[in-house]
Write a protein that holds these residues in place. Structure first.
Motif, PDB file in Angstrom:
ATOM      1  N   PHE A 112       0.820  -1.207   0.000  1.00 26.27           N
ATOM      2  CA  PHE A 112       0.000   0.000   0.000  1.00 26.27           C
ATOM      3  C   PHE A 112       0.859   1.263   0.000  1.00 26.27           C
ATOM      4  O   PHE A 112       0.542   2.244  -0.681  1.00 26.27           O
ATOM      5  CB  PHE A 112      -0.934   0.008   1.214  1.00 26.27           C
ATOM      6  CG  PHE A 112      -1.906  -1.145   1.272  1.00 26.27           C
ATOM      7  CD1 PHE A 112      -2.297  -1.824   0.118  1.00 26.27           C
ATOM      8  CD2 PHE A 112      -2.439  -1.564   2.489  1.00 26.27           C
ATOM      9  CE1 PHE A 112      -3.194  -2.887   0.172  1.00 26.27           C
ATOM     10  CE2 PHE A 112      -3.331  -2.619   2.550  1.00 26.27           C
ATOM     11  CZ  PHE A 112      -3.706  -3.284   1.391  1.00 26.27           C
ATOM     12  N   ASP A 113       1.952   1.245   0.769  1.00 24.09           N
ATOM     13  CA  ASP A 113       2.821   2.418   0.851  1.00 24.09           C
ATOM     14  C   ASP A 113       3.472   2.746  -0.489  1.00 24.09           C
ATOM     15  O   ASP A 113       3.792   3.910  -0.767  1.00 24.09           O
ATOM     16  CB  ASP A 113       3.907   2.203   1.896  1.00 24.09           C
ATOM     17  CG  ASP A 113       3.383   2.337   3.322  1.00 24.09           C
ATOM     18  OD1 ASP A 113       2.214   2.750   3.490  1.00 24.09           O
ATOM     19  OD2 ASP A 113       4.140   2.017   4.259  1.00 24.09           O
ATOM     20  N   ASP A 140       0.236   7.309   0.202  1.00 22.38           N
ATOM     21  CA  ASP A 140       0.260   7.442   1.653  1.00 22.38           C
ATOM     22  C   ASP A 140      -1.180   7.468   2.161  1.00 22.38           C
ATOM     23  O   ASP A 140      -1.852   8.505   2.101  1.00 22.38           O
ATOM     24  CB  ASP A 140       1.000   8.718   2.049  1.00 22.38           C
ATOM     25  CG  ASP A 140       1.051   8.887   3.566  1.00 22.38           C
ATOM     26  OD1 ASP A 140       0.657   7.938   4.283  1.00 22.38           O
ATOM     27  OD2 ASP A 140       1.481   9.956   4.022  1.00 22.38           O
ATOM     28  N   PHE A 141      -1.636   6.334   2.665  1.00 23.30           N
ATOM     29  CA  PHE A 141      -2.995   6.228   3.176  1.00 23.30           C
ATOM     30  C   PHE A 141      -3.076   6.500   4.677  1.00 23.30           C
ATOM     31  O   PHE A 141      -4.147   6.401   5.268  1.00 23.30           O
ATOM     32  CB  PHE A 141      -3.576   4.854   2.855  1.00 23.30           C
ATOM     33  CG  PHE A 141      -3.690   4.584   1.387  1.00 23.30           C
ATOM     34  CD1 PHE A 141      -4.675   5.192   0.616  1.00 23.30           C
ATOM     35  CD2 PHE A 141      -2.802   3.737   0.755  1.00 23.30           C
ATOM     36  CE1 PHE A 141      -4.780   4.951  -0.744  1.00 23.30           C
ATOM     37  CE2 PHE A 141      -2.892   3.482  -0.621  1.00 23.30           C
ATOM     38  CZ  PHE A 141      -3.889   4.096  -1.361  1.00 23.30           C
ATOM     39  N   GLY A 142      -1.946   6.779   5.312  1.00 24.81           N
ATOM     40  CA  GLY A 142      -1.938   7.160   6.717  1.00 24.81           C
ATOM     41  C   GLY A 142      -2.325   6.065   7.679  1.00 24.81           C
ATOM     42  O   GLY A 142      -2.796   6.343   8.780  1.00 24.81           O
ATOM     43  N   GLU A 183      -3.096   5.554 -11.306  1.00 25.54           N
ATOM     44  CA  GLU A 183      -2.776   6.974 -11.235  1.00 25.54           C
ATOM     45  C   GLU A 183      -1.483   7.243 -10.489  1.00 25.54           C
ATOM     46  O   GLU A 183      -0.744   8.184 -10.782  1.00 25.54           O
ATOM     47  CB  GLU A 183      -3.926   7.713 -10.527  1.00 25.54           C
ATOM     48  CG  GLU A 183      -5.248   7.644 -11.264  1.00 25.54           C
ATOM     49  CD  GLU A 183      -6.369   8.289 -10.473  1.00 25.54           C
ATOM     50  OE1 GLU A 183      -6.162   8.558  -9.265  1.00 25.54           O
ATOM     51  OE2 GLU A 183      -7.448   8.523 -11.046  1.00 25.54           O
ATOM     52  N   HIS A 184      -1.233   6.399  -9.455  1.00 14.90           N
ATOM     53  CA  HIS A 184      -0.046   6.521  -8.604  1.00 14.90           C
ATOM     54  C   HIS A 184       0.080   7.928  -8.035  1.00 14.90           C
ATOM     55  O   HIS A 184       1.145   8.557  -8.080  1.00 14.90           O
ATOM     56  CB  HIS A 184       1.230   6.148  -9.383  1.00 14.90           C
ATOM     57  CG  HIS A 184       2.253   5.501  -8.489  1.00 14.90           C
ATOM     58  ND1 HIS A 184       3.135   6.218  -7.724  1.00 14.90           N
ATOM     59  CD2 HIS A 184       2.497   4.195  -8.239  1.00 14.90           C
ATOM     60  CE1 HIS A 184       3.909   5.389  -7.051  1.00 14.90           C
ATOM     61  NE2 HIS A 184       3.546   4.150  -7.331  1.00 14.90           N
ATOM     62  N   THR A 185      -1.031   8.448  -7.505  1.00 17.61           N
ATOM     63  CA  THR A 185      -1.022   9.751  -6.855  1.00 17.61           C
ATOM     64  C   THR A 185      -1.408   9.572  -5.400  1.00 17.61           C
ATOM     65  O   THR A 185      -2.324   8.805  -5.091  1.00 17.61           O
ATOM     66  CB  THR A 185      -2.026  10.709  -7.521  1.00 17.61           C
ATOM     67  OG1 THR A 185      -3.317  10.099  -7.547  1.00 17.61           O
ATOM     68  CG2 THR A 185      -1.601  11.028  -8.938  1.00 17.61           C
ATOM     69  N   PRO A 186      -0.700  10.227  -4.470  1.00 22.61           N
ATOM     70  CA  PRO A 186      -0.988  10.047  -3.035  1.00 22.61           C
ATOM     71  C   PRO A 186      -2.328  10.659  -2.647  1.00 22.61           C
ATOM     72  O   PRO A 186      -2.717  11.700  -3.150  1.00 22.61           O
ATOM     73  CB  PRO A 186       0.170  10.770  -2.349  1.00 22.61           C
ATOM     74  CG  PRO A 186       0.642  11.759  -3.353  1.00 22.61           C
ATOM     75  CD  PRO A 186       0.410  11.130  -4.697  1.00 22.61           C
ATOM     76  N   ARG A 187      -3.016   9.977  -1.723  1.00 24.32           N
ATOM     77  CA  ARG A 187      -4.281  10.472  -1.181  1.00 24.32           C
ATOM     78  C   ARG A 187      -4.242  10.363   0.343  1.00 24.32           C
ATOM     79  O   ARG A 187      -3.383   9.682   0.927  1.00 24.32           O
ATOM     80  CB  ARG A 187      -5.455   9.640  -1.722  1.00 24.32           C
ATOM     81  CG  ARG A 187      -5.561   9.639  -3.242  1.00 24.32           C
ATOM     82  CD  ARG A 187      -5.985  10.989  -3.799  1.00 24.32           C
ATOM     83  NE  ARG A 187      -5.988  10.990  -5.252  1.00 24.32           N
ATOM     84  CZ  ARG A 187      -7.044  10.685  -5.986  1.00 24.32           C
ATOM     85  NH1 ARG A 187      -8.157  10.330  -5.413  1.00 24.32           N
ATOM     86  NH2 ARG A 187      -6.971  10.732  -7.299  1.00 24.32           N
TER      87      ARG A 187
END
Length: 227
Positions: A164-165, A169-171, A221-225
């Motif tokens: 996932f990392d 970054d899903f925190g 997409e490989h964009t952080p959310r």
């Protein structure tokens, strides 16, 4: 253990990893026999009442369910991975159950069909990790310096977090620094490293990208959310 041991496996199953880690910690020779869960052979269905892996074959006897397998191995092979005091053992079994609940939440996370559900599942995971963070000591493992069955349960969980990392970054461990340190310590454990095939990260990524889910879209997409 004088009888031959076979671990009936699937390459991606985290419950199989638990059993493999315990076997490796015990230093007992065993054979891995991987099956295709989409095309289960008859011999497997004959020994697996639930149709799931892992199955531990000890000679001609088959044992199913990962928790049962791990407990059996700990009762019959040194070194012990459960604490000696009954109350502590009961506590550890409870945290092992939390590990199974986290695996269920992880499956819901990577299968979430939309962004709102994905974020909700991320918050559920964040809460559970914060719960275990509150009981961790100085480490490096769950019970301190001794590796236990709780560690064997959580090591496969942290492999999902590695995947996932790499996506975003899903925190998930944003409130859990002690869990993060524990995760890093387990990643260095030889039994944890040897519990999967070298190609495991690529196989897991392929599985996640095929889910037709919100996470799959993140992979495209490989964009952080959620940061």
């Amino acid at each position: 253990m004088s009888q031959p041991i076979v671990l009936v496996s699937h390459l991606l199953c985290p419950y199989v990893q638990r059993a493999a880690i315990v076997l490796l910690e015990k230093g007992v020779p065993f054979e891995r026999r991987n099956i295709d869960l989409a095309n289960k052979p008859d011999w497997f269905l004959a020994i697996s009442p639930l149709g799931k892996v892992p199955i531990l074959q000890v000679g001609k006897t088959a044992i199913f369910e990962s928790a049962v397998i791990c407990e059996y191995l700990d009762e019959t092979l040194p070194p012990p991975l459960h604490p000696p005091h009954p109350l502590q053992r009961a506590q550890h079994r409870g945290w092992m159950e939390l590990g199974s609940a986290i695996l269920a939440d992880i499956a819901s996370f990577y299968s979430a069909k939309d962004e709102a559900t994905l974020e909700q599942k991320a918050l559920q995971l964040q809460h559970k990790f914060a719960q275990i963070n509150a009981v961790l000591g100085e480490g490096p493992y769950f019970a301190g310096k001794q590796f236990t069955l709780v560690d064997a349960v959580f090591a496969p969980i942290f492999r999902y977090l590695d995947a996932f990392d790499a996506i975003a970054d899903f925190g998930l461990l944003a409130q859990s620094p002690a869990v993060q340190a524990w995760r890093q310590a387990l990643a260095q454990r030889p039994s944890v490293q040897r519990a999967v095939v070298i190609e495991y990260p690529q196989l897991l990524n392929a599985f996640l990208s095929s889910r037709n889910s919100a996470l799959s879209l993140h992979m495209q997409e490989h964009t952080p959310r959620f940061s």
